[in-house]
Design an enzyme around this catalytic site. Structure first.
Site, PDB file in Angstrom:
ATOM      1  N   HIS A  80       0.790  -1.274   0.032  1.00 41.88           N
ATOM      2  CA  HIS A  80      -0.104  -0.087   0.063  1.00 41.88           C
ATOM      3  C   HIS A  80       0.988   1.188  -0.085  1.00 41.88           C
ATOM      4  O   HIS A  80       0.717   2.069  -0.895  1.00 41.88           O
ATOM      5  CB  HIS A  80      -0.916   0.264   1.349  1.00 41.88           C
ATOM      6  CG  HIS A  80      -1.764   1.434   1.399  1.00 41.88           C
ATOM      7  ND1 HIS A  80      -2.492   2.168   0.780  1.00 41.88           N
ATOM      8  CD2 HIS A  80      -1.342   2.139   2.734  1.00 41.88           C
ATOM      9  CE1 HIS A  80      -2.812   3.195   1.112  1.00 41.88           C
ATOM     10  NE2 HIS A  80      -2.073   3.469   2.129  1.00 41.88           N
ATOM     11  N   ASP A 109       6.894  21.187 -26.992  1.00 47.22           N
ATOM     12  CA  ASP A 109       6.821  19.863 -26.264  1.00 47.22           C
ATOM     13  C   ASP A 109       8.037  19.877 -25.282  1.00 47.22           C
ATOM     14  O   ASP A 109       8.669  20.823 -24.927  1.00 47.22           O
ATOM     15  CB  ASP A 109       7.189  18.895 -27.317  1.00 47.22           C
ATOM     16  CG  ASP A 109       6.780  17.557 -26.780  1.00 47.22           C
ATOM     17  OD1 ASP A 109       5.756  17.176 -27.758  1.00 47.22           O
ATOM     18  OD2 ASP A 109       6.961  16.791 -25.885  1.00 47.22           O
ATOM     19  N   TRP A 145       7.071  -0.128   3.817  1.00 48.52           N
ATOM     20  CA  TRP A 145       7.362   0.643   2.881  1.00 48.52           C
ATOM     21  C   TRP A 145       8.792   1.110   3.004  1.00 48.52           C
ATOM     22  O   TRP A 145       9.594   1.333   2.129  1.00 48.52           O
ATOM     23  CB  TRP A 145       6.571   1.667   2.142  1.00 48.52           C
ATOM     24  CG  TRP A 145       6.708   2.728   2.916  1.00 48.52           C
ATOM     25  CD1 TRP A 145       6.071   3.409   3.860  1.00 48.52           C
ATOM     26  CD2 TRP A 145       7.542   4.244   2.409  1.00 48.52           C
ATOM     27  NE1 TRP A 145       6.568   4.715   4.299  1.00 48.52           N
ATOM     28  CE2 TRP A 145       7.307   5.366   3.107  1.00 48.52           C
ATOM     29  CE3 TRP A 145       8.411   4.293   1.286  1.00 48.52           C
ATOM     30  CZ2 TRP A 145       7.714   6.609   3.100  1.00 48.52           C
ATOM     31  CZ3 TRP A 145       9.024   5.404   0.943  1.00 48.52           C
ATOM     32  CH2 TRP A 145       8.932   6.498   1.818  1.00 48.52           C
ATOM     33  N   SER A 173      12.710   5.602 -13.787  1.00 50.27           N
ATOM     34  CA  SER A 173      11.681   6.517 -14.486  1.00 50.27           C
ATOM     35  C   SER A 173      11.623   8.009 -13.992  1.00 50.27           C
ATOM     36  O   SER A 173      11.615   8.878 -14.574  1.00 50.27           O
ATOM     37  CB  SER A 173      10.368   5.846 -14.334  1.00 50.27           C
ATOM     38  OG  SER A 173       9.259   6.757 -14.470  1.00 50.27           O
ATOM     39  N   SER A 174      11.731   7.971 -12.437  1.00 55.13           N
ATOM     40  CA  SER A 174      11.884   9.296 -11.957  1.00 55.13           C
ATOM     41  C   SER A 174      12.790  10.248 -12.324  1.00 55.13           C
ATOM     42  O   SER A 174      12.718  11.285 -12.489  1.00 55.13           O
ATOM     43  CB  SER A 174      12.007   8.968 -10.277  1.00 55.13           C
ATOM     44  OG  SER A 174      10.512   8.539 -10.138  1.00 55.13           O
ATOM     45  N   HIS A 257      13.706  11.801   3.330  1.00 54.68           N
ATOM     46  CA  HIS A 257      12.923  12.910   3.719  1.00 54.68           C
ATOM     47  C   HIS A 257      12.817  13.866   2.490  1.00 54.68           C
ATOM     48  O   HIS A 257      11.888  14.330   2.415  1.00 54.68           O
ATOM     49  CB  HIS A 257      13.723  13.395   5.050  1.00 54.68           C
ATOM     50  CG  HIS A 257      12.796  14.429   5.445  1.00 54.68           C
ATOM     51  ND1 HIS A 257      11.683  14.223   6.551  1.00 54.68           N
ATOM     52  CD2 HIS A 257      12.450  15.847   5.204  1.00 54.68           C
ATOM     53  CE1 HIS A 257      10.804  15.093   6.588  1.00 54.68           C
ATOM     54  NE2 HIS A 257      11.363  16.167   5.971  1.00 54.68           N
ATOM     55  N   GLU A 259      12.449  12.793  -0.396  1.00 56.14           N
ATOM     56  CA  GLU A 259      11.452  12.356  -1.297  1.00 56.14           C
ATOM     57  C   GLU A 259       9.585  12.956  -0.730  1.00 56.14           C
ATOM     58  O   GLU A 259       9.054  13.144  -1.553  1.00 56.14           O
ATOM     59  CB  GLU A 259      11.265  10.776  -0.625  1.00 56.14           C
ATOM     60  CG  GLU A 259      10.133   9.927  -1.342  1.00 56.14           C
ATOM     61  CD  GLU A 259       9.748  10.164  -2.763  1.00 56.14           C
ATOM     62  OE1 GLU A 259       8.650   9.966  -2.963  1.00 56.14           O
ATOM     63  OE2 GLU A 259      10.649  10.303  -3.482  1.00 56.14           O
ATOM     64  N   TYR A 261       9.116  15.818   0.494  1.00 52.32           N
ATOM     65  CA  TYR A 261       9.060  16.986  -0.135  1.00 52.32           C
ATOM     66  C   TYR A 261       8.801  16.977  -1.690  1.00 52.32           C
ATOM     67  O   TYR A 261       8.104  17.814  -2.280  1.00 52.32           O
ATOM     68  CB  TYR A 261      10.139  17.991   0.241  1.00 52.32           C
ATOM     69  CG  TYR A 261       9.901  18.414   1.732  1.00 52.32           C
ATOM     70  CD1 TYR A 261       9.134  19.349   2.199  1.00 52.32           C
ATOM     71  CD2 TYR A 261      10.843  17.433   2.710  1.00 52.32           C
ATOM     72  CE1 TYR A 261       8.950  19.555   3.584  1.00 52.32           C
ATOM     73  CE2 TYR A 261      10.586  17.812   3.873  1.00 52.32           C
ATOM     74  CZ  TYR A 261       9.720  18.792   4.436  1.00 52.32           C
ATOM     75  OH  TYR A 261       9.423  19.148   5.733  1.00 52.32           O
ATOM     76  N   SER A 272      -0.912  27.280  -5.760  1.00 49.86           N
ATOM     77  CA  SER A 272      -0.374  28.714  -6.167  1.00 49.86           C
ATOM     78  C   SER A 272      -0.840  29.222  -7.396  1.00 49.86           C
ATOM     79  O   SER A 272      -1.108  30.255  -7.760  1.00 49.86           O
ATOM     80  CB  SER A 272       0.947  28.708  -5.899  1.00 49.86           C
ATOM     81  OG  SER A 272       1.477  28.179  -4.741  1.00 49.86           O
ATOM     82  N   HIS A 306      15.518  13.080  11.804  1.00 51.40           N
ATOM     83  CA  HIS A 306      14.212  13.224  12.647  1.00 51.40           C
ATOM     84  C   HIS A 306      13.575  11.887  12.688  1.00 51.40           C
ATOM     85  O   HIS A 306      12.497  11.770  13.665  1.00 51.40           O
ATOM     86  CB  HIS A 306      13.502  14.426  12.566  1.00 51.40           C
ATOM     87  CG  HIS A 306      12.857  14.597  11.279  1.00 51.40           C
ATOM     88  ND1 HIS A 306      12.498  15.694  10.547  1.00 51.40           N
ATOM     89  CD2 HIS A 306      12.265  13.541  10.511  1.00 51.40           C
ATOM     90  CE1 HIS A 306      12.134  15.696   9.565  1.00 51.40           C
ATOM     91  NE2 HIS A 306      11.747  14.208   9.279  1.00 51.40           N
ATOM     92  N   HIS A 307      13.512  10.935  11.745  1.00 51.18           N
ATOM     93  CA  HIS A 307      13.019   9.799  11.670  1.00 51.18           C
ATOM     94  C   HIS A 307      13.888   8.854  13.032  1.00 51.18           C
ATOM     95  O   HIS A 307      13.212   7.679  12.790  1.00 51.18           O
ATOM     96  CB  HIS A 307      13.063   8.950  10.367  1.00 51.18           C
ATOM     97  CG  HIS A 307      12.194  10.069   9.398  1.00 51.18           C
ATOM     98  ND1 HIS A 307      10.844   9.881   9.123  1.00 51.18           N
ATOM     99  CD2 HIS A 307      12.718  11.197   8.663  1.00 51.18           C
ATOM    100  CE1 HIS A 307      10.408  10.976   8.089  1.00 51.18           C
ATOM    101  NE2 HIS A 307      11.582  11.629   7.824  1.00 51.18           N
ATOM    102  N   THR A 332       7.475  27.268   5.047  1.00 49.47           N
ATOM    103  CA  THR A 332       5.989  26.749   4.698  1.00 49.47           C
ATOM    104  C   THR A 332       5.071  27.526   5.374  1.00 49.47           C
ATOM    105  O   THR A 332       3.858  27.530   4.797  1.00 49.47           O
ATOM    106  CB  THR A 332       5.784  25.190   5.743  1.00 49.47           C
ATOM    107  OG1 THR A 332       7.159  24.397   5.128  1.00 49.47           O
ATOM    108  CG2 THR A 332       4.745  24.542   5.053  1.00 49.47           C
ATOM    109  N   LYS A 335       4.473  30.236   3.131  1.00 51.72           N
ATOM    110  CA  LYS A 335       3.778  29.923   1.835  1.00 51.72           C
ATOM    111  C   LYS A 335       1.890  29.933   2.238  1.00 51.72           C
ATOM    112  O   LYS A 335       1.090  30.411   1.565  1.00 51.72           O
ATOM    113  CB  LYS A 335       3.914  28.257   1.400  1.00 51.72           C
ATOM    114  CG  LYS A 335       4.776  28.330   0.661  1.00 51.72           C
ATOM    115  CD  LYS A 335       5.268  26.954   0.033  1.00 51.72           C
ATOM    116  CE  LYS A 335       6.298  26.831  -1.034  1.00 51.72           C
ATOM    117  NZ  LYS A 335       6.150  27.600  -2.227  1.00 51.72           N
ATOM    118  N   ARG A 454       1.328   1.463  15.221  1.00 52.85           N
ATOM    119  CA  ARG A 454       1.179   1.335  13.993  1.00 52.85           C
ATOM    120  C   ARG A 454       1.607  -0.021  13.374  1.00 52.85           C
ATOM    121  O   ARG A 454       2.545  -0.871  14.031  1.00 52.85           O
ATOM    122  CB  ARG A 454       1.680   2.433  13.207  1.00 52.85           C
ATOM    123  CG  ARG A 454       3.387   2.570  13.206  1.00 52.85           C
ATOM    124  CD  ARG A 454       3.807   3.939  12.641  1.00 52.85           C
ATOM    125  NE  ARG A 454       3.889   3.871  11.259  1.00 52.85           N
ATOM    126  CZ  ARG A 454       5.014   4.335  10.553  1.00 52.85           C
ATOM    127  NH1 ARG A 454       5.631   5.225  10.871  1.00 52.85           N
ATOM    128  NH2 ARG A 454       4.708   4.413   9.196  1.00 52.85           N
TER     129      ARG A 454
END
Length: 529
Positions: A80, A109, A145, A173-174, A257, A259, A261, A272, A306-307, A332, A335, A454
């Site tokens: 998931h 293009d 994950w 791909s990315s 991390h 990722e 963002y 925006s 921080h993880h 943030t 924004k 969790r």
């Protein structure tokens, strides 16, 4: 079928066949077609990942083990997460980038159309490999994950190789998609379009593309180390062989991390674009928005641990990562302030894209506040690995990223299809999603604060009531997304014809450029004499 012969500068003949049917989609190098493919693929993946989530919520509807085995439950949570991150959110944003960036910068293009085609078409194979592991003897990956070692190395169930291969293809791909975005923006802007005249939408993708190129190789490295630890006898993460399992977390989160963002900056760009349209005034503080986006991207590289507050870091390390993480709240906050200031005293109307954008601003901010709580080291010891964390990142990724994707889809559907969508159905989609998503994720804060861990298929009786409501919200939210499918299909097949300015905006809609138009149309590639 017409055949045009194009002579290039070397005098070679190119036969330009008009493709039809399935060939058109397989061989297309048109940025609009590829954008469409990405968007459809991401929506299919959203439904697949959502089905897995509904199985998870079915098991957690009440305490006790009912429907699935604990090992299969772990497979569900792993796949998931992987599908939603790499299969739903990221390809959807790439679809927006493909569709809109060439038009916004005035390019015919994307810069590398063949590579563009390839970067899409390898994705379905990556997810086919990942999902096919469900039907293998070993079962799907069951280590979360984040695939922490030694769960993914020593204790994996045999599907690690398929998982690693799939992740490698997604990464390729990315990276190709990101290179394409950067080259297009840097080399193909219309005359007069300086960097600080680009729509904010283009800016956020530009910065996101740099993040992708910086961190995807890190992910590739860490999955390769997992692969060799599992099958080739290396000991990167095996303490018995001189390795370090905590090193896995450092490498993974140095990718992971930035990722997160990568999954939210494009959302900022979409919102925006939409808020000024429906507030009917210019975006407040354009340059501060650009600098805020860039500083978020920079800070995302120095907050990864921080993880890992509970892994036994030195005190200085905990303080450093705590303060750096809290620092991200500043750009943030800039924004959010700018979005509110844009709406302030504007002539606002509340069409569906605006409703999703408003929901985004409010609910993403809730996710931001719970993230600020998680940034506080002493407090994180309590929250870590509880449902509070699950609540936090789903507020950021569902009511954040996903809601912005819906906002953008509703905003540009008239542009893409030439038709207006059905107002009643789309309102139903919005309100059902908004109500159910909060029933789904808000009680998770309380469960987490009460100490529910969790990724566990069973729980103590004291958590039963909240879990029942969370599951009901989950089923409602999952089913609500089928309304969106109805809206899109009805819109493609017909409906009221869309006008050139469907939103009656006073600000120039961001699918035109302020600079002179390029010398050819968007429809056909220029003939080279």
């Amino acid at each position: 079928m017409t055949t045009d012969t194009i002579h290039d500068s070397h005098g070679h003949d190119h036969h330009d066949h008009k493709m039809t049917g399935i060939k058109r989609w397989l061989y297309t190098t048109n940025h609009k077609d590829i954008g469409t493919l990405y968007l459809w693929f991401s929506f299919i993946m959203l439904l697949v990942g959502g089905a897995l989530a509904m199985l998870i919520r079915l098991e957690l509807f009440q305490p006790g083990l009912q429907f699935v085995e604990p090992d299969f439950f772990n497979q569900l949570t792993t796949v998931h997460g992987l599908i939603m991150v790499f299969g739903a959110i990221m390809p959807a944003f790439t679809g927006f980038a493909n569709w809109m960036i060439p038009m916004m910068v005035g390019a015919p293009d994307m810069a590398l159309p063949r590579m563009n085609n390839w970067s899409f078409w390898i994705l379905p194979f990556a997810f086919a490999i990942l999902l096919s592991s469900f039907f293998m003897e070993s079962g799907a990956p069951n280590f979360g994950w984040t695939f922490y070692a030694p769960l993914s190395t020593t204790f994996s169930n045999g599907s690690t190789a398929f998982f690693v291969f799939a992740v490698h293809i997604m990464g390729v791909s990315s990276i190709m998609g990101a290179i394409n975005v950067i080259v297009t923006i840097m080399n193909m802007r219309a005359p007069g379009m300086t960097y600080m005249k680009m729509p904010l939408f283009v800016w956020t993708f530009f910065i996101t593309a740099y993040l992708l190129i910086a961190v995807m190789p890190v992910l590739a490295g860490v999955v390769t180390m997992v692969l060799t630890d599992t099958y080739f006898g290396t000991s990167f993460f095996d303490a018995a062989g001189g390795g370090d399992p905590v090193m896995f977390q450092h490498i993974f989160w140095f990718f992971g991390h930035p990722e997160v963002y990568i999954m939210i900056l494009p959302a900022f760009g979409i919102v925006s674009t939409i808020i000024p349209t429906f507030a009917r005034k210019k975006l407040f503080g354009y340059s501060s928005m650009v600098y805020a986006t860039a500083s978020i991207a920079f800070l995302s590289f120095i907050v990864w641990a921080h993880h890992m507050f509970t892994t036994g870091m030195p005190l200085f390390g905990e303080l450093f990562f705590m303060y750096c993480t809290m620092l991200i709240a500043v750009p943030t906050g800039v924004k959010v302030f700018n979005w509110v200031a844009t709406m302030w005293r504007g002539a606002m109307t509340f069409e569906i894209p605006m409703l999703f954008s408003l929901a985004f601003v409010i609910l993403f901010t809730i996710g931001g506040f719970s993230g600020l709580m998680l940034a506080l080291t002493p407090v994180d010891f309590q929250y870590h690995d509880t449902y509070f964390v699950v609540a936090h990142f789903h507020y950021v990724l569902v009511t954040g990223s996903l809601f912005s994707i819906y906002a953008g889809a509703y905003y540009w559907l008239p542009k893409w299809t030439g038709h207006m969508y059905n107002d009643r159905w789309s309102k139903a989609h919005f309100w059902c999603s908004l109500i159910s998503v909060n029933i789904l994720f808000f009680p998770m804060h309380f469960l987490g604060l009460a100490g529910m861990p969790r990724r566990i298929p069973d729980y103590a009786l004291q958590f039963a009531d909240f879990n029942k409501w969370v599951s009901i919200g989950g089923f409602a939210f999952g089913l609500s997304q089928l309304i969106f499918l109805v809206v899109v299909i009805k819109c493609i097949r017909g409906g009221k014809k869309a006008e050139a300015n469907p939103w009656e905006a006073t600000e120039g809609l961001e699918w035109t450029v302020a600079s002179p138009a390029p010398y050819h149309t968007f429809e056909t590639p220029p003939k080279i004499d």
